[in-house]
Motif scaffolding. Structure first.
Motif, mmCIF file in Angstrom:
data_model
loop_
_atom_site.group_PDB
_atom_site.id
_atom_site.type_symbol
_atom_site.label_atom_id
_atom_site.label_comp_id
_atom_site.label_asym_id
_atom_site.label_seq_id
_atom_site.Cartn_x
_atom_site.Cartn_y
_atom_site.Cartn_z
ATOM 1 N N ALA A 41 -19.631 36.231 15.321
ATOM 2 C CA ALA A 41 -21.165 36.753 14.920
ATOM 3 C C ALA A 41 -22.106 35.845 15.089
ATOM 4 O O ALA A 41 -22.013 34.654 14.931
ATOM 5 C CB ALA A 41 -21.063 37.279 13.505
ATOM 6 N N ASP A 42 -23.468 36.306 15.614
ATOM 7 C CA ASP A 42 -24.746 35.448 15.757
ATOM 8 C C ASP A 42 -24.925 34.709 14.380
ATOM 9 O O ASP A 42 -25.471 33.629 14.646
ATOM 10 C CB ASP A 42 -25.854 36.376 16.303
ATOM 11 C CG ASP A 42 -25.380 36.982 17.743
ATOM 12 O OD1 ASP A 42 -24.746 36.169 18.467
ATOM 13 O OD2 ASP A 42 -26.330 37.830 18.173
ATOM 14 N N ASP A 43 -24.601 35.445 13.494
ATOM 15 C CA ASP A 43 -25.181 34.711 12.097
ATOM 16 C C ASP A 43 -24.044 33.986 11.298
ATOM 17 O O ASP A 43 -23.918 33.688 10.156
ATOM 18 C CB ASP A 43 -25.627 35.750 11.152
ATOM 19 C CG ASP A 43 -24.521 36.726 10.588
ATOM 20 O OD1 ASP A 43 -23.758 36.915 11.321
ATOM 21 O OD2 ASP A 43 -25.049 37.691 9.698
ATOM 22 N N PHE A 44 -23.032 33.563 12.332
ATOM 23 C CA PHE A 44 -21.962 32.916 11.447
ATOM 24 C C PHE A 44 -22.133 31.578 10.820
ATOM 25 O O PHE A 44 -21.738 31.483 9.729
ATOM 26 C CB PHE A 44 -20.779 32.280 12.741
ATOM 27 C CG PHE A 44 -19.673 31.656 12.337
ATOM 28 C CD1 PHE A 44 -18.499 32.200 11.967
ATOM 29 C CD2 PHE A 44 -19.742 30.330 12.741
ATOM 30 C CE1 PHE A 44 -17.517 31.563 11.507
ATOM 31 C CE2 PHE A 44 -18.491 29.473 12.152
ATOM 32 C CZ PHE A 44 -17.620 30.290 11.661
ATOM 33 N N ASN A 45 -23.246 30.807 11.086
ATOM 34 C CA ASN A 45 -23.427 29.686 10.336
ATOM 35 C C ASN A 45 -24.622 29.903 9.608
ATOM 36 O O ASN A 45 -25.093 28.884 9.016
ATOM 37 C CB ASN A 45 -24.048 28.686 11.442
ATOM 38 C CG ASN A 45 -22.886 27.806 12.070
ATOM 39 O OD1 ASN A 45 -21.721 27.839 11.523
ATOM 40 N ND2 ASN A 45 -23.116 27.555 13.386
ATOM 41 N N ALA A 46 -24.851 31.135 9.352
ATOM 42 C CA ALA A 46 -26.026 31.364 8.247
ATOM 43 C C ALA A 46 -25.514 31.063 6.685
ATOM 44 O O ALA A 46 -24.277 31.163 6.483
ATOM 45 C CB ALA A 46 -26.369 32.980 8.300
ATOM 46 N N PRO A 47 -26.188 30.531 6.146
ATOM 47 C CA PRO A 47 -26.103 30.346 4.427
ATOM 48 C C PRO A 47 -25.221 31.593 3.816
ATOM 49 O O PRO A 47 -25.832 32.896 4.217
ATOM 50 C CB PRO A 47 -27.211 30.057 3.734
ATOM 51 C CG PRO A 47 -28.264 29.919 4.897
ATOM 52 C CD PRO A 47 -27.958 30.548 6.261
ATOM 53 N N LEU A 48 -24.510 31.412 3.070
ATOM 54 C CA LEU A 48 -23.786 32.538 2.199
ATOM 55 C C LEU A 48 -24.652 32.976 1.433
ATOM 56 O O LEU A 48 -25.577 32.278 0.713
ATOM 57 C CB LEU A 48 -22.592 31.988 1.679
ATOM 58 C CG LEU A 48 -21.221 31.629 2.568
ATOM 59 C CD1 LEU A 48 -20.147 30.946 1.836
ATOM 60 C CD2 LEU A 48 -20.881 32.793 3.429
ATOM 61 N N PRO A 49 -24.486 34.465 0.976
ATOM 62 C CA PRO A 49 -25.273 34.710 -0.133
ATOM 63 C C PRO A 49 -24.769 33.929 -1.439
ATOM 64 O O PRO A 49 -23.836 33.689 -1.687
ATOM 65 C CB PRO A 49 -24.886 36.538 -0.271
ATOM 66 C CG PRO A 49 -24.220 36.566 1.180
ATOM 67 C CD PRO A 49 -23.589 35.330 1.661
ATOM 68 N N GLU A 51 -24.111 35.003 -4.445
ATOM 69 C CA GLU A 51 -23.090 35.518 -5.136
ATOM 70 C C GLU A 51 -21.585 35.086 -4.423
ATOM 71 O O GLU A 51 -20.684 34.705 -5.159
ATOM 72 C CB GLU A 51 -23.137 37.135 -5.068
ATOM 73 C CG GLU A 51 -21.913 37.780 -5.827
ATOM 74 C CD GLU A 51 -22.123 39.054 -5.921
ATOM 75 O OE1 GLU A 51 -21.074 39.853 -5.545
ATOM 76 O OE2 GLU A 51 -23.069 39.786 -6.175
ATOM 77 N N LEU A 52 -21.508 35.146 -3.249
ATOM 78 C CA LEU A 52 -20.280 34.472 -2.615
ATOM 79 C C LEU A 52 -20.074 33.134 -2.576
ATOM 80 O O LEU A 52 -18.953 32.881 -2.976
ATOM 81 C CB LEU A 52 -20.386 35.073 -1.168
ATOM 82 C CG LEU A 52 -19.085 34.882 -0.282
ATOM 83 C CD1 LEU A 52 -17.874 35.748 -1.030
ATOM 84 C CD2 LEU A 52 -19.225 35.298 1.100
ATOM 85 N N LEU A 53 -21.116 32.479 -2.693
ATOM 86 C CA LEU A 53 -21.121 31.242 -2.775
ATOM 87 C C LEU A 53 -20.769 30.677 -3.858
ATOM 88 O O LEU A 53 -19.809 29.667 -4.138
ATOM 89 C CB LEU A 53 -22.577 30.308 -2.422
ATOM 90 C CG LEU A 53 -22.463 28.896 -2.199
ATOM 91 C CD1 LEU A 53 -21.631 28.331 -1.164
ATOM 92 C CD2 LEU A 53 -24.082 28.497 -1.796
ATOM 93 N N GLY A 54 -21.046 31.323 -5.141
ATOM 94 C CA GLY A 54 -20.860 31.066 -6.501
ATOM 95 C C GLY A 54 -19.246 31.142 -6.663
ATOM 96 O O GLY A 54 -18.650 30.484 -7.488
ATOM 97 N N ALA A 55 -18.744 32.316 -5.854
ATOM 98 C CA ALA A 55 -17.463 32.752 -6.079
ATOM 99 C C ALA A 55 -16.481 31.363 -5.439
ATOM 100 O O ALA A 55 -15.402 31.018 -6.125
ATOM 101 C CB ALA A 55 -16.916 33.944 -5.432
#
Length: 59
Positions: A41-49, A51-55
C-alpha cells in the motif's frame, strides 16, 4: 539429498528415507519468485493510529 525445482519458483531440498520415500528437508522460495504478485500500500510507512500503536507498546 537433492534439490527439486517447481515452475512457481518454489524449491525443496529432499532426501530419501530407508524405504525410498521422499522426505522434504526444507522448502525455499527463490528471491524474486513472487515479483508482480505482491503489492504494498502507498501508506505502508505511515504512522500507526495511536490505538494500534498503544497495543504494540502494551498500553
Amino acid at each position: 539429498m537433492y534439490v527439486k525445482d517447481y515452475p512457481t519458483g518454489r524449491r525443496e531440498i529432499v532426501k530419501f528415507d530407508p524405504a525410498g520415500e521422499e522426505i522434504v528437508v526444507r522448502r525455499l522460495i527463490l528471491f524474486g519468485a513472487r515479483k508482480g504478485n505482491i503489492t504494498i500500500a502507498d501508506d505502508f510507512n505511515a504512522p500507526l493510529p495511536d490505538e494500534l500503536l498503544g497495543a504494540f507498546e502494551g498500553h
